[in-house]
Design a protein around this motif. Structure first.
Motif, PDB file in Angstrom:
ATOM      1  N   ALA A  70      -1.586  86.004  56.846  1.00 38.58           N
ATOM      2  CA  ALA A  70      -0.878  86.750  58.083  1.00 38.58           C
ATOM      3  C   ALA A  70       0.247  88.484  57.438  1.00 38.58           C
ATOM      4  O   ALA A  70       0.566  88.909  58.625  1.00 38.58           O
ATOM      5  CB  ALA A  70       0.887  85.948  58.559  1.00 38.58           C
ATOM      6  N   ARG A  71       0.347  88.230  56.521  1.00 35.29           N
ATOM      7  CA  ARG A  71       1.020  89.317  56.283  1.00 35.29           C
ATOM      8  C   ARG A  71      -0.054  91.149  55.933  1.00 35.29           C
ATOM      9  O   ARG A  71      -0.173  92.035  56.631  1.00 35.29           O
ATOM     10  CB  ARG A  71       1.284  89.541  53.910  1.00 35.29           C
ATOM     11  N   VAL A  72      -1.436  90.489  55.828  1.00 35.21           N
ATOM     12  CA  VAL A  72      -3.213  91.194  56.145  1.00 35.21           C
ATOM     13  C   VAL A  72      -2.073  92.096  57.430  1.00 35.21           C
ATOM     14  O   VAL A  72      -2.402  93.068  58.016  1.00 35.21           O
ATOM     15  CB  VAL A  72      -4.136  90.676  55.666  1.00 35.21           C
ATOM     16  N   VAL A  73      -2.309  90.760  58.804  1.00 38.10           N
ATOM     17  CA  VAL A  73      -2.638  90.636  59.847  1.00 38.10           C
ATOM     18  C   VAL A  73      -1.262  92.118  59.924  1.00 38.10           C
ATOM     19  O   VAL A  73      -1.640  93.005  60.848  1.00 38.10           O
ATOM     20  CB  VAL A  73      -2.644  89.338  61.139  1.00 38.10           C
ATOM     21  N   GLN A  74      -0.425  91.343  60.438  1.00 35.23           N
ATOM     22  CA  GLN A  74       1.209  92.384  60.013  1.00 35.23           C
ATOM     23  C   GLN A  74       0.246  93.683  59.564  1.00 35.23           C
ATOM     24  O   GLN A  74       1.105  94.514  60.971  1.00 35.23           O
ATOM     25  CB  GLN A  74       2.153  91.943  59.655  1.00 35.23           C
ATOM     26  N   ALA A  75       0.817  93.852  58.263  1.00 33.13           N
ATOM     27  CA  ALA A  75       0.223  95.253  57.854  1.00 33.13           C
ATOM     28  C   ALA A  75      -0.482  96.236  58.787  1.00 33.13           C
ATOM     29  O   ALA A  75      -0.801  96.786  58.758  1.00 33.13           O
ATOM     30  CB  ALA A  75       0.384  95.145  56.892  1.00 33.13           C
ATOM     31  N   THR A  76      -2.455  95.473  58.768  1.00 30.29           N
ATOM     32  CA  THR A  76      -2.524  95.960  59.607  1.00 30.29           C
ATOM     33  C   THR A  76      -2.280  96.543  61.467  1.00 30.29           C
ATOM     34  O   THR A  76      -2.824  97.766  61.707  1.00 30.29           O
ATOM     35  CB  THR A  76      -4.237  94.910  59.558  1.00 30.29           C
ATOM     36  N   ARG A  77      -1.931  95.577  61.982  1.00 36.15           N
ATOM     37  CA  ARG A  77      -1.075  96.080  63.405  1.00 36.15           C
ATOM     38  C   ARG A  77      -0.163  97.264  63.045  1.00 36.15           C
ATOM     39  O   ARG A  77      -0.613  97.833  63.727  1.00 36.15           O
ATOM     40  CB  ARG A  77       0.220  94.578  63.697  1.00 36.15           C
ATOM     41  N   LYS A  78       0.228  97.026  61.648  1.00 27.67           N
ATOM     42  CA  LYS A  78       1.312  98.397  61.741  1.00 27.67           C
ATOM     43  C   LYS A  78       0.651  99.439  61.811  1.00 27.67           C
ATOM     44  O   LYS A  78       0.633 100.828  62.402  1.00 27.67           O
ATOM     45  CB  LYS A  78       2.060  98.277  60.655  1.00 27.67           C
ATOM     46  N   SER A  94       6.071 103.740  52.024  1.00 27.11           N
ATOM     47  CA  SER A  94       6.514 102.676  52.985  1.00 27.11           C
ATOM     48  C   SER A  94       4.844 102.428  53.323  1.00 27.11           C
ATOM     49  O   SER A  94       3.901 101.586  53.650  1.00 27.11           O
ATOM     50  CB  SER A  94       6.655 103.076  53.934  1.00 27.11           C
ATOM     51  N   LEU A  95       4.087 103.876  53.261  1.00 25.38           N
ATOM     52  CA  LEU A  95       2.509 104.276  53.826  1.00 25.38           C
ATOM     53  C   LEU A  95       2.005 102.466  52.905  1.00 25.38           C
ATOM     54  O   LEU A  95       1.071 102.323  52.867  1.00 25.38           O
ATOM     55  CB  LEU A  95       2.499 105.411  53.884  1.00 25.38           C
ATOM     56  N   ARG A  96       2.333 103.510  51.434  1.00 23.67           N
ATOM     57  CA  ARG A  96       1.721 102.551  50.393  1.00 23.67           C
ATOM     58  C   ARG A  96       1.608 101.423  50.444  1.00 23.67           C
ATOM     59  O   ARG A  96       0.942 100.773  50.071  1.00 23.67           O
ATOM     60  CB  ARG A  96       2.054 103.296  49.500  1.00 23.67           C
ATOM     61  N   ILE A  97       2.516 100.866  50.617  1.00 25.04           N
ATOM     62  CA  ILE A  97       2.638  99.081  50.362  1.00 25.04           C
ATOM     63  C   ILE A  97       2.482  98.566  51.699  1.00 25.04           C
ATOM     64  O   ILE A  97       1.733  97.252  51.838  1.00 25.04           O
ATOM     65  CB  ILE A  97       4.462  98.216  50.809  1.00 25.04           C
ATOM     66  N   TRP A  98       2.562  99.629  53.005  1.00 28.65           N
ATOM     67  CA  TRP A  98       1.346  98.631  54.089  1.00 28.65           C
ATOM     68  C   TRP A  98       0.066  98.801  53.779  1.00 28.65           C
ATOM     69  O   TRP A  98      -0.984  97.720  54.130  1.00 28.65           O
ATOM     70  CB  TRP A  98       1.792  99.788  55.714  1.00 28.65           C
ATOM     71  N   LEU A  99      -0.466 100.093  53.819  1.00 27.00           N
ATOM     72  CA  LEU A  99      -2.000  99.730  52.867  1.00 27.00           C
ATOM     73  C   LEU A  99      -2.254  98.808  52.497  1.00 27.00           C
ATOM     74  O   LEU A  99      -3.272  98.033  51.694  1.00 27.00           O
ATOM     75  CB  LEU A  99      -2.097 101.334  52.220  1.00 27.00           C
ATOM     76  N   SER A 100      -1.215  98.637  50.063  1.00 22.66           N
ATOM     77  CA  SER A 100      -1.533  97.447  50.117  1.00 22.66           C
ATOM     78  C   SER A 100      -0.847  96.652  50.446  1.00 22.66           C
ATOM     79  O   SER A 100      -2.309  94.837  49.991  1.00 22.66           O
ATOM     80  CB  SER A 100      -0.771  97.642  48.737  1.00 22.66           C
ATOM     81  N   GLU A 101      -1.028  95.572  51.765  1.00 22.34           N
ATOM     82  CA  GLU A 101      -1.117  94.867  52.227  1.00 22.34           C
ATOM     83  C   GLU A 101      -1.945  94.139  53.199  1.00 22.34           C
ATOM     84  O   GLU A 101      -1.971  93.312  53.353  1.00 22.34           O
ATOM     85  CB  GLU A 101       0.121  94.616  52.908  1.00 22.34           C
ATOM     86  N   THR A 102      -2.724  95.185  53.705  1.00 25.75           N
ATOM     87  CA  THR A 102      -3.704  95.074  54.149  1.00 25.75           C
ATOM     88  C   THR A 102      -5.006  94.790  53.195  1.00 25.75           C
ATOM     89  O   THR A 102      -6.370  94.060  53.714  1.00 25.75           O
ATOM     90  CB  THR A 102      -4.348  96.603  54.751  1.00 25.75           C
ATOM     91  N   ILE A 103      -4.719  94.723  51.575  1.00 29.08           N
ATOM     92  CA  ILE A 103      -5.956  94.523  51.293  1.00 29.08           C
ATOM     93  C   ILE A 103      -5.692  93.636  50.202  1.00 29.08           C
ATOM     94  O   ILE A 103      -6.874  92.914  49.097  1.00 29.08           O
ATOM     95  CB  ILE A 103      -6.714  95.983  49.944  1.00 29.08           C
ATOM     96  N   TYR A 104      -5.182  92.490  50.771  1.00 24.89           N
ATOM     97  CA  TYR A 104      -5.071  90.828  49.895  1.00 24.89           C
ATOM     98  C   TYR A 104      -6.434  89.788  50.450  1.00 24.89           C
ATOM     99  O   TYR A 104      -7.318  90.411  51.240  1.00 24.89           O
ATOM    100  CB  TYR A 104      -3.914  90.038  50.729  1.00 24.89           C
ATOM    101  N   LEU A 105      -7.253  89.771  48.984  1.00 24.71           N
ATOM    102  CA  LEU A 105      -7.403  88.944  48.991  1.00 24.71           C
ATOM    103  C   LEU A 105      -7.580  87.822  48.648  1.00 24.71           C
ATOM    104  O   LEU A 105      -8.590  87.131  47.346  1.00 24.71           O
ATOM    105  CB  LEU A 105      -9.840  89.706  48.680  1.00 24.71           C
ATOM    106  N   TRP A 106      -6.743  86.583  48.579  1.00 25.73           N
ATOM    107  CA  TRP A 106      -6.108  85.388  48.764  1.00 25.73           C
ATOM    108  C   TRP A 106      -7.252  84.465  49.456  1.00 25.73           C
ATOM    109  O   TRP A 106      -8.106  84.540  50.548  1.00 25.73           O
ATOM    110  CB  TRP A 106      -5.630  85.280  49.410  1.00 25.73           C
ATOM    111  N   THR A 107      -8.358  83.954  48.408  1.00 28.18           N
ATOM    112  CA  THR A 107      -9.011  82.835  48.554  1.00 28.18           C
ATOM    113  C   THR A 107      -8.974  81.417  48.281  1.00 28.18           C
ATOM    114  O   THR A 107      -7.890  80.896  48.166  1.00 28.18           O
ATOM    115  CB  THR A 107     -10.492  82.791  48.317  1.00 28.18           C
ATOM    116  N   PHE A 108      -9.249  80.229  49.441  1.00 24.63           N
ATOM    117  CA  PHE A 108      -9.155  78.564  48.922  1.00 24.63           C
ATOM    118  C   PHE A 108      -9.935  78.491  48.322  1.00 24.63           C
ATOM    119  O   PHE A 108     -10.825  78.082  48.608  1.00 24.63           O
ATOM    120  CB  PHE A 108      -9.262  78.190  50.036  1.00 24.63           C
ATOM    121  N   ASP A 109      -9.262  78.217  46.629  1.00 24.78           N
ATOM    122  CA  ASP A 109     -10.172  77.011  45.736  1.00 24.78           C
ATOM    123  C   ASP A 109      -9.468  75.664  45.761  1.00 24.78           C
ATOM    124  O   ASP A 109      -8.546  75.347  44.280  1.00 24.78           O
ATOM    125  CB  ASP A 109     -10.052  77.991  44.629  1.00 24.78           C
TER     126      ASP A 109
END
Length: 239
Positions: A70-78, A94-109
């Protein structure tokens, strides 16, 4: 007459002995059956409790993965709605933080140890709720489908992210694990990144990928929740 009386007494005695033996055998069988039922009951309860712990842990992990998605979705929208003029008013941090949040790669294990053990030992068939048994057997297939979807999106992201971002920003500027320990010796131009049409294409693809991943994981979550509900019902019935 004396001989006949002796025979009758002998037959009666023999019949009584047979009846006693039969009764003894029936009692022994009943005790053995009760003992086996108690063992099966204990095995089933132990399995249900182990599965409850396991699927509660899986549910917690699912919610964590969806939180970061959901944070990826929010950052991508921004980024997606940010114009070049607006980008000039936003700080690099701020731009750096937004960009970092677009690249989260969490997976379900998920944890599957208790489930695999229960299936391998056959103890899962001690559970008499057919719906629960079917959900348990199909669980790994549902998880595998979601994992394949995640892997496909990750591979696509890796193919595009570095190629599109590298000309404008340095990795050490936006990857979160570098925040406290390092900073690029070379300057990044976040506004050039915002103005790159390829970055806009990347954001659109990333947005769709995350929504797709969340939809798949929500199906997994629904099954996880249903399994926990049925496990709780079965445990209550064992008390």
């Amino acid at each position: 007459m004396l001989a006949e009386n002796k025979i009758n007494r002998y037959l009666l005695y023999a019949f009584g002995e047979i009846v006693l033996v039969v009764i003894g055998i029936l009692i022994a069988l009943q005790v053995n059956t009760w003992s086996e039922n108690q063992k099966s009951h204990a095995k089933k309860e132990a399995l249900l409790r182990a599965l409850s712990v396991e699927f509660n842990a899986n549910l917690k992990q699912l919610d964590s993965v969806n939180y970061f998605n959901a944070r990826v979705v929010q950052a991508t929208r921004k980024f997606f709605v940010l114009t070049l003029e607006q980008a000039k008013q936003v700080s690099d941090d701020s731009l750096r933080i937004w960009l970092s949040e677009t690249i989260y790669l969490w997976t379900f294990d998920p944890q599957n140890g208790a489930l695999r053990s229960g299936i391998a030992s056959g103890d899962v068939h001690l559970i008499q709720n057919d719906t629960l048994v079917n959900l348990l057997f199909s669980w790994q297939d549902v998880v595998a489908d979601a994992a394949e979807n995640e892997e496909r999106h990750i591979n696509s992201w890796l193919d595009n992210a570095n190629r599109i971002m590298a000309p404008h920003v340095r990795k050490v500027d936006y990857e979160t694990w570098f925040y406290d320990s390092s900073k690029s010796k070379f300057s990044s131009d976040y506004r050039a990144l915002v103005g790159d049409p390829l970055f806009e294409d990347f954001l659109a693809e990333r947005f769709g990928q995350i929504l797709d991943a969340m939809q798949e994981l929500n199906l997994v979550r629904s099954q996880n929740v249903r399994i926990l509900e049925l496990i709780a019902r079965e445990l209550k019935a064992t008390q």
